[in-house]
Design a protein around this motif. Structure first.
Motif, PDB file in Angstrom:
ATOM      1  N   HIS A  18       0.824  -1.212   0.000  1.00 50.38           N
ATOM      2  CA  HIS A  18       0.000   0.000   0.000  1.00 50.38           C
ATOM      3  C   HIS A  18       0.857   1.261   0.000  1.00 50.38           C
ATOM      4  N   GLY A  19       2.058   1.172   0.614  1.00 51.32           N
ATOM      5  CA  GLY A  19       2.959   2.324   0.624  1.00 51.32           C
ATOM      6  C   GLY A  19       3.493   2.619  -0.772  1.00 51.32           C
ATOM      7  N   ARG A  20       3.779   1.561  -1.519  1.00 49.32           N
ATOM      8  CA  ARG A  20       4.336   1.735  -2.869  1.00 49.32           C
ATOM      9  C   ARG A  20       3.254   2.004  -3.909  1.00 49.32           C
ATOM     10  N   HIS A  21       2.109   1.374  -3.701  1.00 50.30           N
ATOM     11  CA  HIS A  21       1.019   1.511  -4.683  1.00 50.30           C
ATOM     12  C   HIS A  21      -0.254   1.929  -3.956  1.00 50.30           C
ATOM     13  N   PRO A  22      -0.297   3.171  -3.487  1.00 53.02           N
ATOM     14  CA  PRO A  22      -1.467   3.591  -2.706  1.00 53.02           C
ATOM     15  C   PRO A  22      -2.749   3.513  -3.531  1.00 53.02           C
ATOM     16  N   ARG A  23      -3.815   3.002  -2.886  1.00 57.38           N
ATOM     17  CA  ARG A  23      -5.125   2.943  -3.539  1.00 57.38           C
ATOM     18  C   ARG A  23      -5.815   4.294  -3.360  1.00 57.38           C
TER      19      ARG A  23
END
Ligand code: ZN
Length: 152
Positions: free
Chosen positions: A15-20
Motif C-alpha cells: 500500500h505504501g508503494r502503490h497507494p489505492r
C-alpha cells in the motif's frame, strides 16, 4: 518475527508503494490538508460526502511508507460508511495505536495490519495523520491538521 507479522509488513509495503485511491476527486465537496512535521508527511484528503455518508474518498500526498499505506488502507475501508461508523473506526484505530488491546482488531479488519506500529512511537503519528485529517474534513475545519499541535 512471526509469519503473520511479515504478512502484515507486505501489505504495508504494497500500500505504501502503490497507494489505492490516490489522486484528485472531481466530485469532492470536502478537502483537508494534514502535516506531520516530525517525519515530513503531507497529505490532502478529498471526500465526497452525501447525506452523512462517505460516498467516495481519495488522497494525495508525499510521505513515508507508513503514512501512505495508512491513508490508502483508510480510504479503502471507509468508503460507503456513515460519519457515525467513521467515528467508531477512528476510535478503534486510535486504540490500536495507543493501547495493546487486541480486541479491536476484528472491528478494524484490514486496518489491523498496522497494529505493529505501536512498537514504534514515532511512527504512530505517521499512521494516524490520515485519520486526524479525515476527522477534521468531516468536521468542516479550515485549519491545516498538524500532528505536533493539539488534535481534537
Ligand atoms: Zn511518516
Amino acid at each position: 518475527m512471526s509469519e503473520l507479522r511479515e504478512l502484515y509488513q507486505e501489505t504495508i509495503i504494497d500500500h505504501g508503494r502503490h497507494p489505492r485511491n490516490f489522486g484528485v476527486l472531481p466530485e469532492a465537496n470536502l478537502h483537508q490538508e494534514g502535516f506531520n512535521p516530525l517525519c515530513g508527511d503531507k497529505i490532502i484528503i478529498h471526500v465526497y460526502e452525501n447525506n452523512d455518508i462517505i460516498e467516495n474518498m481519495t488522497f494525495e500526498g508525499v510521505g513515508c511508507a507508513i503514512s501512505m499505506a495508512s491513508a490508502s488502507l483508510m480510504t479503502e475501508c471507509l468508503k460507503g460508511k456513515s460519519k457515525q461508523e467513521v467515528q467508531e473506526m477512528f476510535d478503534a484505530f486510535h486504540q490500536l495505536m495507543t493501547e495493546r488491546n487486541h480486541s479491536v482488531n476484528d472491528k478494524l479488519g484490514k486496518l489491523a495490519v498496522l497494529a505493529g506500529v505501536i512498537d514504534f512511537p514515532v511512527r504512530v503519528k505517521c499512521a494516524t495523520l490520515a485519520w486526524h485529517t479525515l476527522k477534521a474534513a468531516l468536521a468542516h475545519e479550515s485549519y491545516v491538521v498538524n500532528t505536533e499541535e493539539s488534535l481534537k
